[in-house]
Design an enzyme around this catalytic site. Structure first.
Site, short mmCIF file in Angstrom:
data_model
loop_
_atom_site.label_atom_id
_atom_site.label_comp_id
_atom_site.label_asym_id
_atom_site.label_seq_id
_atom_site.Cartn_x
_atom_site.Cartn_y
_atom_site.Cartn_z
N ALA A 176 0.85 -1.19 0.00
CA ALA A 176 0.00 0.00 0.00
C ALA A 176 0.89 1.23 0.00
O ALA A 176 1.89 1.29 0.72
CB ALA A 176 -0.92 0.00 1.22
N ALA A 177 0.54 2.20 -0.83
CA ALA A 177 1.30 3.45 -0.91
C ALA A 177 0.37 4.62 -0.60
O ALA A 177 -0.80 4.43 -0.24
CB ALA A 177 1.91 3.59 -2.30
N GLN A 181 -3.02 1.09 -3.76
CA GLN A 181 -2.50 -0.18 -3.26
C GLN A 181 -2.60 -1.23 -4.36
O GLN A 181 -3.37 -1.08 -5.31
CB GLN A 181 -3.24 -0.61 -2.01
N ASP A 328 11.19 7.91 -8.73
CA ASP A 328 10.78 7.37 -7.43
C ASP A 328 11.40 5.99 -7.19
O ASP A 328 10.70 5.02 -6.93
CB ASP A 328 9.25 7.28 -7.37
#
Length: 543
Positions: A176-177, A181, A328
């Site tokens: 999950a971010a 998710q 990222d």
């Protein structure tokens, strides 16, 4: 008399600021209490509503946290002599308390707040360590949406229920971010896929959250004129809408896979467009261990140095040659595996929502700056740092880019590895020079901001793998810089002779780098050590 009057005015102004902040803190706490009380009646009869979804609660919490942090900085250090050991200790404690309050705010308000907190936590060599260490946990503490919410998003975007689309769909997410998710699932035709689903409330809350952050940062800047964090809001305004569009992420994934198709060690999961929307992204499911997990690599007989070397090649190619950069690369987005078919080590690049496109001028200036840093050519370091907006702060800029001390930059960053003492010095300076660092971040082109974050994330991976500042990483960078500059020069030349000359110089420069790399490998091998020892004995022999 005049000096005393000025002193009186400063004290009076300082007290006025403290009074304003104290009043702001009291009002903020009242707002939070009022918001909680008013929303409590509404929530009492409904177990499905979350108080975090109410604007008054989120705004009140953010205002209160900002006011308390500001008041802490204003009052905790005012009676302590600047520059003393006590001042340094108290400042570190205020940094830590403030970072913890900021972390708690991000966890409570979620979404955009966590995304911004993660960005700050990645700036290891640009912010005080108390902040980066505390905010790093946000990468592993992102909230999860419930299965009811996931089903709702899939139903709204794909027009079908989960059971109609998938043979199986795991309730527990793989990860999950801040914005989404990922769940593992199996399609009706038997393909195993990764399903990335956006948190349902992020879209609605993001623009309001950014506006709130902008207002709060402007308010804090009125109290602390040296506080220059507007670059953070500018970046969020520009990048968040792109990250919230999963179709854009899918296009980025396909673009980078095609762009780097010659790297057989790179794996970018395939996108399944027929079941992808702006909030749902279906990808090929690929397993692997995180790129900073040295123990995983050793268990699976993956060469750590090879992975570090290939990761450097990958990013050098993206930054210097193509100007299209995945920004990222935290360990959750870069996996490694040993390919069962070939036995080769693969790097798996995930999460393609955040890319930086570099202009040609910026990319070439950045190339030439790194060439100058590697060669320790201080005149050109100054020249290209100034061209990139650093001005008179070019020594600090060089240290920020390389995460090395100014002494190391002057000697040559490829001459000696980073020592523990130097690393501590860099982190300490990040706190000491925070106003100047913020000034730089406001002055440099916006393209530079994500590159600085990317640099710090990559250094974190190298530190975890114990491969930081290896000579091979600088050699790969040099190769890409030479190729990029030569390609540009050929494109601007209309003479066949001139183009041939550029190509010849390029080939000679690359040949020199290859020869130097061969020498370093021989030097590090058993055969090389035996030859060096033999020659040394021959040199000292009386015969």
């Amino acid at each position: 008399m005049r000096g005393g009057g000025l002193c009186f005015l400063r004290v009076k102004a300082s007290r006025c600021r403290e009074a304003v902040v104290a009043s702001m803190a009291r009002r903020a706490l009242k707002l939070v209490s009022l918001a909680a009380a008013s929303s409590g009646f509404y929530l009492y009869s409904s177990k499905y509503l979350d108080p975090n979804d109410f604007g008054a609660v989120r705004v009140g919490r953010a205002i209160a946290t900002t006011a308390v942090i500001t008041y802490d900085y204003l009052t905790s250090l005012r009676s302590v002599p600047y520059g003393s050991q006590e001042y340094a200790y108290l400042k570190s404690q205020v940094h830590l308390r403030s970072a913890e309050r900021l972390r708690d705010l991000c966890c409570a308000n979620r979404g955009t707040f966590i995304k911004v907190g993660q960005h700050l936590g990645a700036l290891d060599y640009l912010l005080p360590e108390e902040y980066t260490r505390t905010l790093k946990v946000l990468h592993s503490q992102a909230p999860q949406s419930s299965m009811q919410e996931i089903e709702q998003v899939i139903r709204e975007d794909l027009g079908k229920e989960i059971k109609e689309l998938f043979v199986s769909f795991e309730d527990t997410p793989l990860g999950a971010a801040s914005l989404a998710q990922v769940h593992k699932a199996v399609l009706q035709d038997g393909r195993t896929v990764a399903v990335k689903v956006q948190h349902p409330k992020v879209q609605a809350q993001s623009s309001k959250d950014i506006l709130l952050m902008e207002i709060l940062l402007l308010t804090v800047k009125q109290i602390f004129p040296d506080f220059e964090f507007m670059w953070l809001v500018d970046e969020a305004k520009k990048n968040l809408p792109l990250e919230l569009d999963f179709l854009n992420e899918g296009r980025n994934a396909e673009k980078v896979a095609h762009m780097l198709k010659d790297f057989d060690f790179l794996k970018v999961p395939r996108i399944y467009w027929e079941l992808s929307t702006r909030r749902v992204l279906l990808m090929e499911f690929v397993e692997g261990g995180q790129v900073n997990d040295r123990a995983y690599m050793e268990r699976n007989s993956i060469d750590v140095n090879e992975i570090s070397r290939n990761l450097g090649k990958l990013y050098s190619e993206m930054i210097f040659v193509n100007g299209f950069v995945h920004c990222d690369p935290h360990p959750g987005n870069v996996l490694v595996r040993k390919c069962p078919a070939t036995g080769k080590a693969h790097i798996i690049l995930l999460d393609h929502g955040l890319y930086q496109v570099l202009t040609e001028k910026f990319r070439l200036d950045y190339c030439r700056l790194w060439q100058s840093l590697i060669k320790a050519d201080m005149k050109r370091v100054q020249k290209y740092s100034r061209r990139l907006g650093a001005g008179d702060l070019y020594p600090l800029f060089a240290c920020m880019l390389t995460a090395r001390s100014w002494d190391s930059v002057n000697r040559g960053i490829d001459r000696s590895p980073v020592t523990a003492n130097e690393d501590v010095e860099i982190r300490t300076n990040a706190a000491a020079y925070l106003p100047q660092i913020n000034q730089l971040l406001n002055n440099v082109p916006r393209q530079m901001l994500l590159l600085l974050k990317t640099n710090d994330l990559l250094r974190g991976i190298e530190s975890a793998l114990h491969t930081r500042a290896s000579a091979s990483s600088f050699l790969n960078m040099s190769r890409c810089c030479i190729r990029a500059v030569s390609t540009y020069q050929r494109s601007k030349s209309h003479s066949l002779y001139r183009k041939a000359k550029i190509s010849l110089l390029e080939a000679l420069s690359l040949w020199q780098i290859n020869l130097h790399e061969l020498f370093l490998r021989l030097k590090g091998s058993r055969l090389g050590n035996w030859v060096i020892a033999f020659l040394s004995r021959m040199h000292h022999s009386p015969y």
